[in-house]
Design a protein around this motif. Structure first.
Motif, PDB file in Angstrom:
ATOM      1  N   LYS A  74      61.597  77.407  51.947  1.00  0.00           N
ATOM      2  CA  LYS A  74      61.070  78.699  52.389  1.00  0.00           C
ATOM      3  C   LYS A  74      59.976  79.200  51.463  1.00  0.00           C
ATOM      4  O   LYS A  74      59.158  80.032  51.863  1.00  0.00           O
ATOM      5  N   SER A  75      59.961  78.689  50.216  1.00  0.00           N
ATOM      6  CA  SER A  75      58.924  79.140  49.287  1.00  0.00           C
ATOM      7  C   SER A  75      58.422  78.017  48.387  1.00  0.00           C
ATOM      8  O   SER A  75      57.707  78.272  47.425  1.00  0.00           O
ATOM      9  N   ALA A  76      58.781  76.774  48.685  1.00  0.00           N
ATOM     10  CA  ALA A  76      58.347  75.639  47.866  1.00  0.00           C
ATOM     11  C   ALA A  76      58.052  74.453  48.761  1.00  0.00           C
ATOM     12  O   ALA A  76      58.461  74.415  49.924  1.00  0.00           O
ATOM     13  N   SER A  77      57.335  73.488  48.213  1.00  0.00           N
ATOM     14  CA  SER A  77      57.093  72.228  48.907  1.00  0.00           C
ATOM     15  C   SER A  77      58.234  71.277  48.549  1.00  0.00           C
ATOM     16  O   SER A  77      58.419  70.940  47.376  1.00  0.00           O
ATOM     17  N   VAL A  78      59.001  70.876  49.550  1.00  0.00           N
ATOM     18  CA  VAL A  78      60.215  70.100  49.300  1.00  0.00           C
ATOM     19  C   VAL A  78      60.127  68.725  49.955  1.00  0.00           C
ATOM     20  O   VAL A  78      59.917  68.616  51.168  1.00  0.00           O
ATOM     21  N   SER A  79      60.274  67.687  49.152  1.00  0.00           N
ATOM     22  CA  SER A  79      60.357  66.316  49.645  1.00  0.00           C
ATOM     23  C   SER A  79      61.786  65.822  49.458  1.00  0.00           C
ATOM     24  O   SER A  79      62.533  66.356  48.632  1.00  0.00           O
ATOM     25  N   THR A  80      62.165  64.810  50.230  1.00  0.00           N
ATOM     26  CA  THR A  80      63.536  64.326  50.178  1.00  0.00           C
ATOM     27  C   THR A  80      63.588  62.807  50.058  1.00  0.00           C
ATOM     28  O   THR A  80      62.744  62.108  50.618  1.00  0.00           O
ATOM     29  N   VAL A  81      64.574  62.335  49.322  1.00  0.00           N
ATOM     30  CA  VAL A  81      64.888  60.904  49.284  1.00  0.00           C
ATOM     31  C   VAL A  81      66.108  60.697  50.180  1.00  0.00           C
ATOM     32  O   VAL A  81      67.177  61.254  49.928  1.00  0.00           O
ATOM     33  N   CYS A  82      65.932  59.918  51.227  1.00  0.00           N
ATOM     34  CA  CYS A  82      67.003  59.661  52.191  1.00  0.00           C
ATOM     35  C   CYS A  82      67.284  58.155  52.234  1.00  0.00           C
ATOM     36  O   CYS A  82      66.365  57.349  52.059  1.00  0.00           O
ATOM     37  N   ARG A  83      68.521  57.801  52.512  1.00  0.00           N
ATOM     38  CA  ARG A  83      68.852  56.380  52.625  1.00  0.00           C
ATOM     39  C   ARG A  83      69.321  56.069  54.047  1.00  0.00           C
ATOM     40  O   ARG A  83      68.524  55.725  54.905  1.00  0.00           O
ATOM     41  N   SER A  84      70.591  56.242  54.323  1.00  0.00           N
ATOM     42  CA  SER A  84      71.114  55.866  55.643  1.00  0.00           C
ATOM     43  C   SER A  84      70.517  56.696  56.767  1.00  0.00           C
ATOM     44  O   SER A  84      70.439  56.235  57.911  1.00  0.00           O
ATOM     45  N   ASN A  85      70.064  57.905  56.459  1.00  0.00           N
ATOM     46  CA  ASN A  85      69.509  58.771  57.503  1.00  0.00           C
ATOM     47  C   ASN A  85      67.981  58.789  57.498  1.00  0.00           C
ATOM     48  O   ASN A  85      67.363  59.651  58.135  1.00  0.00           O
ATOM     49  N   PHE A  86      67.352  57.840  56.792  1.00  0.00           N
ATOM     50  CA  PHE A  86      65.895  57.864  56.620  1.00  0.00           C
ATOM     51  C   PHE A  86      65.145  57.876  57.952  1.00  0.00           C
ATOM     52  O   PHE A  86      64.272  58.725  58.179  1.00  0.00           O
ATOM     53  N   GLU A  87      65.453  56.937  58.832  1.00  0.00           N
ATOM     54  CA  GLU A  87      64.696  56.828  60.088  1.00  0.00           C
ATOM     55  C   GLU A  87      64.822  58.083  60.938  1.00  0.00           C
ATOM     56  O   GLU A  87      63.832  58.579  61.489  1.00  0.00           O
ATOM     57  N   ALA A  88      66.034  58.618  61.033  1.00  0.00           N
ATOM     58  CA  ALA A  88      66.257  59.813  61.852  1.00  0.00           C
ATOM     59  C   ALA A  88      65.510  61.016  61.278  1.00  0.00           C
ATOM     60  O   ALA A  88      64.887  61.791  62.019  1.00  0.00           O
ATOM     61  N   VAL A  89      65.569  61.184  59.959  1.00  0.00           N
ATOM     62  CA  VAL A  89      64.920  62.336  59.328  1.00  0.00           C
ATOM     63  C   VAL A  89      63.410  62.187  59.352  1.00  0.00           C
ATOM     64  O   VAL A  89      62.666  63.151  59.592  1.00  0.00           O
ATOM     65  N   LYS A  90      62.911  60.985  59.122  1.00  0.00           N
ATOM     66  CA  LYS A  90      61.470  60.733  59.179  1.00  0.00           C
ATOM     67  C   LYS A  90      60.920  61.068  60.557  1.00  0.00           C
ATOM     68  O   LYS A  90      59.823  61.630  60.693  1.00  0.00           O
ATOM     69  N   ARG A  91      61.705  60.756  61.568  1.00  0.00           N
ATOM     70  CA  ARG A  91      61.255  60.955  62.950  1.00  0.00           C
ATOM     71  C   ARG A  91      61.402  62.415  63.404  1.00  0.00           C
ATOM     72  O   ARG A  91      60.474  62.993  63.969  1.00  0.00           O
TER      73      ARG A  91
END
Length: 321
Positions: free
Chosen positions: A28-45
């Motif tokens: 809500k007030s920052a630029s947030v990136s995430t490291v995902c493993r098993s859910n990578f494809e779903a979250v990327k999409r």
């Protein structure tokens, strides 16, 4: 709101339910990136689809979705937030995050269960601010990228080995959380909070794993309910040897009453991990308190016994010899 807050960059490492929710609020007030493993494809999409009783429903689309921290090596983050399971017998968190720690000004934030989880991080990154926090939140990832959160939440934070730059980092992080409507509280000593949470977690989680029963079933079975109480009292003895000064009778009574009131037929996360044959946080929730008790020559027979049982179940589930 200070402009510095808007420019903050955070990386969430281990973006399951807890990492997703706090990443969403930080965004809500920052630029947030995430490291995902098993859910990578779903979250990327599609990003994360979230249902929350506190914050409503929403979609969280991270600034970047990364497969691992090596992909973060070219960026500079103000905060690296660790929300992985605390599994020192499975992986080294310090080495896991090392590619993302680009300078000594990067603050490392731990949102994890257990005791003594800060020590290896502080040893690996002695010059970086380290913020340790305990989360009280009920959330799960129902399927890849789909997060459900029930009830309210709160986050308790403290600096580990306080420094002046750490004060600034902690204050700014608290501002970021506040902007996302997170209930956050700063305390001078997070270790007492960790011990307090362990009174419940080390007892109910372990007994549920060992018996295969929910919290309600455990409390309805007198021998198991008595075992929960005895483990709680062992944890309290160990904690009090380090100056926590818990009232054992009051703590046991309050925690059992609260469990009966708000955790009906609840399966602790350790039990869910056992059922799914996933690694359990046995070492940080049971093993470390046992070792801390031994250091102070405190006898904790019930805690020691349930640690042995859960360790064996964990090894069996993971196919270890």
């Amino acid at each position: 709101m200070p402009s510095a807050i808007h420019k903050a960059k955070a990386l969430i490492v281990g973006t399951g339910a807890i990492g997703c929710l706090y990443g969403w609020r930080l965004s809500k007030s920052a630029s947030v990136s995430t490291v995902c493993r098993s859910n990578f494809e779903a979250v990327k999409r599609n990003g994360f689809n979230i249902q929350s009783q506190k914050w409503g429903d929403g979609v969280f689309k991270p600034h970047q979705v990364l497969k691992n921290t090596k992909e973060a090596i070219q960026d500079k983050y103000d905060y690296v937030v660790i929300t992985t399971k605390a599994l020192p017998d499975i992986y080294d968190v310090a080495e896991l995050i090392r590619p993302a720690i680009s300078s000594e000004s990067t603050a490392i934030v731990l949102i994890q269960n257990g005791l003594d989880i800060e020590t290896p991080i502080a040893k690996a990154f002695p010059c970086n601010p380290l913020i340790s926090s305990v989360a009280y939140i009920a959330a799960s990832q129902e399927s890849a990228g789909n997060i459900v959160m029930s009830q309210d939440e709160n986050l308790v934070l403290s600096q580990y080995l306080p420094t002046s730059i750490g004060d600034d980092k902690l204050n700014n992080f608290m501002d970021l959380l506040s902007a996302g409507n997170v209930t956050a509280k700063h305390v001078p000593d997070i270790q007492r909070i960790r011990w307090e949470k362990l009174i419940w977690n080390a007892s109910f989680s372990s007994v549920c794993v060992a018996t295969g029963m929910t919290t309600t079933q455990v409390l309805a079975h007198p021998p198991s309910a008595k075992l929960v109480e005895n483990i709680m009292r062992d944890v309290i003895k160990a904690a009090n040897s380090y100056g926590c000064n818990f009232d054992a009778d009051a703590e046991v009574s309050n925690m059992i009453a609260r469990t009966m009131a708000i955790a009906n037929n609840y399966k602790p996360s350790m039990m869910l991990d056992s059922e799914r044959k996933n690694p359990m946080e046995v070492e940080v929730i049971l093993g470390n308190p046992v070792r801390r008790a031994e250091t102070n020559n405190v006898s904790v027979p019930y805690l020691q016994s349930i640690y042995t049982v859960c360790s064996a179940i964990n090894d069996r589930n993971l196919g270890r010899k």
